[in-house]
Motif scaffolding. Sequence first.
Motif, PDB file in Angstrom:
ATOM      1  N   LEU A 162       8.670   2.365  -6.573  1.00 23.36           N
ATOM      2  CA  LEU A 162       9.094   0.965  -6.561  1.00 23.36           C
ATOM      3  C   LEU A 162       9.013   0.416  -5.135  1.00 23.36           C
ATOM      4  O   LEU A 162       9.353   1.110  -4.169  1.00 23.36           O
ATOM      5  CB  LEU A 162      10.533   0.829  -7.057  1.00 23.36           C
ATOM      6  CG  LEU A 162      10.867   1.401  -8.437  1.00 23.36           C
ATOM      7  CD1 LEU A 162      12.354   1.238  -8.735  1.00 23.36           C
ATOM      8  CD2 LEU A 162      10.034   0.712  -9.512  1.00 23.36           C
ATOM      9  N   GLY A 163       8.605  -0.835  -5.022  1.00 22.96           N
ATOM     10  CA  GLY A 163       8.577  -1.521  -3.730  1.00 22.96           C
ATOM     11  C   GLY A 163       9.553  -2.686  -3.736  1.00 22.96           C
ATOM     12  O   GLY A 163       9.983  -3.142  -4.797  1.00 22.96           O
ATOM     13  N   GLY A 164       9.918  -3.139  -2.548  1.00 20.79           N
ATOM     14  CA  GLY A 164      10.805  -4.301  -2.437  1.00 20.79           C
ATOM     15  C   GLY A 164      12.264  -3.997  -2.698  1.00 20.79           C
ATOM     16  O   GLY A 164      13.087  -4.906  -2.710  1.00 20.79           O
TER      17      GLY A 164
ATOM     18  N   LEU B  94       0.832  -1.212   0.000  1.00 19.47           N
ATOM     19  CA  LEU B  94       0.000   0.000   0.000  1.00 19.47           C
ATOM     20  C   LEU B  94       0.864   1.259   0.000  1.00 19.47           C
ATOM     21  O   LEU B  94       0.595   2.218  -0.731  1.00 19.47           O
ATOM     22  CB  LEU B  94      -0.910  -0.008   1.239  1.00 19.47           C
ATOM     23  CG  LEU B  94      -1.722   1.265   1.489  1.00 19.47           C
ATOM     24  CD1 LEU B  94      -2.731   1.496   0.379  1.00 19.47           C
ATOM     25  CD2 LEU B  94      -2.428   1.190   2.850  1.00 19.47           C
ATOM     26  N   ALA B  95       1.915   1.256   0.824  1.00 19.98           N
ATOM     27  CA  ALA B  95       2.772   2.440   0.952  1.00 19.98           C
ATOM     28  C   ALA B  95       3.372   2.826  -0.402  1.00 19.98           C
ATOM     29  O   ALA B  95       3.568   4.014  -0.673  1.00 19.98           O
ATOM     30  CB  ALA B  95       3.879   2.176   1.974  1.00 19.98           C
TER      31      ALA B  95
ATOM     32  N   LYS C 277      12.303   2.251   2.223  1.00 21.36           N
ATOM     33  CA  LYS C 277      11.068   3.028   2.124  1.00 21.36           C
ATOM     34  C   LYS C 277      10.518   2.834   0.718  1.00 21.36           C
ATOM     35  O   LYS C 277      11.238   2.350  -0.153  1.00 21.36           O
ATOM     36  CB  LYS C 277      11.359   4.506   2.399  1.00 21.36           C
ATOM     37  CG  LYS C 277      12.335   5.144   1.400  1.00 21.36           C
ATOM     38  CD  LYS C 277      12.656   6.578   1.757  1.00 21.36           C
ATOM     39  CE  LYS C 277      11.488   7.502   1.417  1.00 21.36           C
ATOM     40  NZ  LYS C 277      11.814   8.930   1.627  1.00 21.36           N
ATOM     41  N   PRO C 278       9.262   3.197   0.495  1.00 21.28           N
ATOM     42  CA  PRO C 278       8.763   3.143  -0.883  1.00 21.28           C
ATOM     43  C   PRO C 278       9.665   4.047  -1.727  1.00 21.28           C
ATOM     44  O   PRO C 278       9.932   5.183  -1.333  1.00 21.28           O
ATOM     45  CB  PRO C 278       7.359   3.730  -0.779  1.00 21.28           C
ATOM     46  CG  PRO C 278       6.998   3.738   0.660  1.00 21.28           C
ATOM     47  CD  PRO C 278       8.272   3.758   1.441  1.00 21.28           C
TER      48      PRO C 278
ATOM     49  N   SER D 276       4.085  14.247   4.078  1.00 24.35           N
ATOM     50  CA  SER D 276       3.991  13.665   2.741  1.00 24.35           C
ATOM     51  C   SER D 276       4.329  12.173   2.819  1.00 24.35           C
ATOM     52  O   SER D 276       5.242  11.773   3.543  1.00 24.35           O
ATOM     53  CB  SER D 276       4.978  14.391   1.824  1.00 24.35           C
ATOM     54  OG  SER D 276       5.290  13.556   0.739  1.00 24.35           O
ATOM     55  N   MET D 277       3.599  11.349   2.074  1.00 20.02           N
ATOM     56  CA  MET D 277       3.859   9.900   2.082  1.00 20.02           C
ATOM     57  C   MET D 277       5.294   9.595   1.676  1.00 20.02           C
ATOM     58  O   MET D 277       5.876   8.614   2.124  1.00 20.02           O
ATOM     59  CB  MET D 277       2.914   9.200   1.101  1.00 20.02           C
ATOM     60  CG  MET D 277       1.912   8.237   1.658  1.00 20.02           C
ATOM     61  SD  MET D 277       2.377   7.210   3.039  1.00 20.02           S
ATOM     62  CE  MET D 277       3.337   5.951   2.234  1.00 20.02           C
TER      63      MET D 277
END
Lengths: 181, 329
Positions: free
Chosen positions: B262-264, B165-166, B268-269, B188-189
Amino acid sequence: MSTEVEVTLRVDGTPHRLTVDVRTTLLDALRERLGNTSAKKGCDHGQCGACTVLLNGRRVNSCLALAVAHDGAEIVTAAGLALDGELHPMQRAFIRHDAFQCGYCTPGQIVSAVAMLAEAEAGWPSAVTMGEPAGVGSGGGDGPTVGTVTDDEVRERMSGNLCRCAAYANIVPAIQEVARR
Amino acid sequence: MRTFRYERSSSVSGAVALLAEAPHGAFLGGGTNLVDLMKLGVAQPDLLVDVRRLVSDRVEELPGGGVRIGAGTPNSECAAHPLVRQRYPMVSQALLSGASGQLRNLATTAGNLLQRTRCPYFQDITTACNKREPGTGCSAIEGHHRDLAILGTSPECVATHPSDLAVALAALDATVRTHGPGGERVISMTELHRLPGPEPQRDTVLQHGELITAIDLPPAPFATRSHFRKVRDRASYAFALVAVAAAIDLADGVVRDVRIALGGVAHKPWRAYRAEELLRGGPADEERFRQAAEAELADARPMPGNAFKVPLARNTLVATLLDLAGGPR
Ligand SMILES: Cc1cc2nc3c(=O)[nH]c(=O)nc-3n(C[C@H](O)[C@H](O)[C@H](O)COP(=O)(O)OP(=O)(O)OC[C@H]3O[C@@H](n4cnc5c(N)ncnc54)[C@H](O)[C@@H]3O)c2cc1C
Ligand code: SF4
Ligand code: FES
Ligand code: FES
């Protein structure tokens, strides 16, 4: 030192008032305190789904839910799905399709399957229905059409229930038989 | 599991005040991460302040076309909500690609964003881990690398943030509304989560006792053309090796605007600002997509066991953009 708390739970239609250690999960409250061993302890870490129960109508992993945080909740286990001694259609379908071997994952599978079909019927999407990029494929915005859950859809929606005996090949058709009704 | 005191409060300020007096206390959402970590001995709070039913559990429309997600909204309800599905499909997709149906029913929006890393050494209290016990060392660097980060790592920690989600929220420039001992603020996210640096024990910029009350998604008309793509070791019910969240605004084969995270790959995102910059105003074709992906990953510093993530991230990003542009797969 331990802290005791009082909680009220309605389990398979019967109200209970009990005093538990504050660390007690719903799963342990059911199994160790109320003698309801329908939900099983597989991993105790949210990874296998053997402990699945309905919590206020929604399927959840009872091993990660603290009893104290769900005081007053309505819980239904697989045992409670059978009303007045009549097996639930999902339970009958599992028997008819031989959808288990050792049976340890089965109560969790059955509760999960019943709730999963209700979610699909309510139009909740899954990673399969939402899988196509919006504006390109067809699946972007819509949930499944009632009664047409594909096998892929069933597998995706049931991925939180593991079966070490790998009875999956019979679990999917058992669920599909109920879904088609 | 260590025992603890369990409290609820009828007000946000009351809940914040309870934790302000308990340096070892924690908020409790659905508990799907915190209770797990308490069982493992990784988390040992002496007070749980249950906020699941305190913060809003609703998704609402904001004036101007944005959407507010209450911090207590179950992941399943957020994913199914028509406003989220129609305006920000990648947010629904990110949620639905994570965990399982049962877990998503318990898990809350705030808890999802604040879940801790799945680094196996962090979860194993018999090993050294700077995030769990600052100063003890990092077992992962000399260990198993498959799940670890390739961007923004530090000599102290190479963990990734596990939330799908992040990643989608960071791409969309969502904001996080909080209420802490010092009052309310909006974060901010892209700044909520931190890179590890020398202080990997701090996942986010939140202060102790700062409560997340809601997430705001800004209006983003072109986010209707967005996609979250997750690559993992199983088809379902596994954390991301690499994930891509992307939204694209196209006109006549030209990228007018684009958002990518990008994730993973990091602590952090990972918002792909460099790739976005290269894509804006350019042709929506495979060559440009590849150049942008390579530029974004130019600073990647993988370890032997996760070097595969560099081409995997590049290819996943290119494939996601091609899908969104309607090109060949
Ligand atoms: C088997 C398994 C597989 C999973 N797979 C995935 C996956 O593929 N992708 C993915 O993204 N996630 C995955 N998850 C993680 C899951 O998404 C998280 O556990 C969940 O979202 C956490 O939400 P919660 O409400 O239960 O949080 P909790 O466990 O209650 O809390 C998590 C943290 O957030 C804090 N917190 C909670 N609410 C607030 C608030 N309002 N303000 C401030 N702090 C707060 C808590 O103090 C705690 O530190 C998986 C989990 C399991 C067990
Ligand atoms: S990578 Fe980070 S979380 Fe994992 S062992 Fe090293 S310090 Fe701990
Ligand atoms: S026992 Fe709860 S998920 Fe395995
Ligand atoms: S029937 Fe044995 S685990 Fe599923």
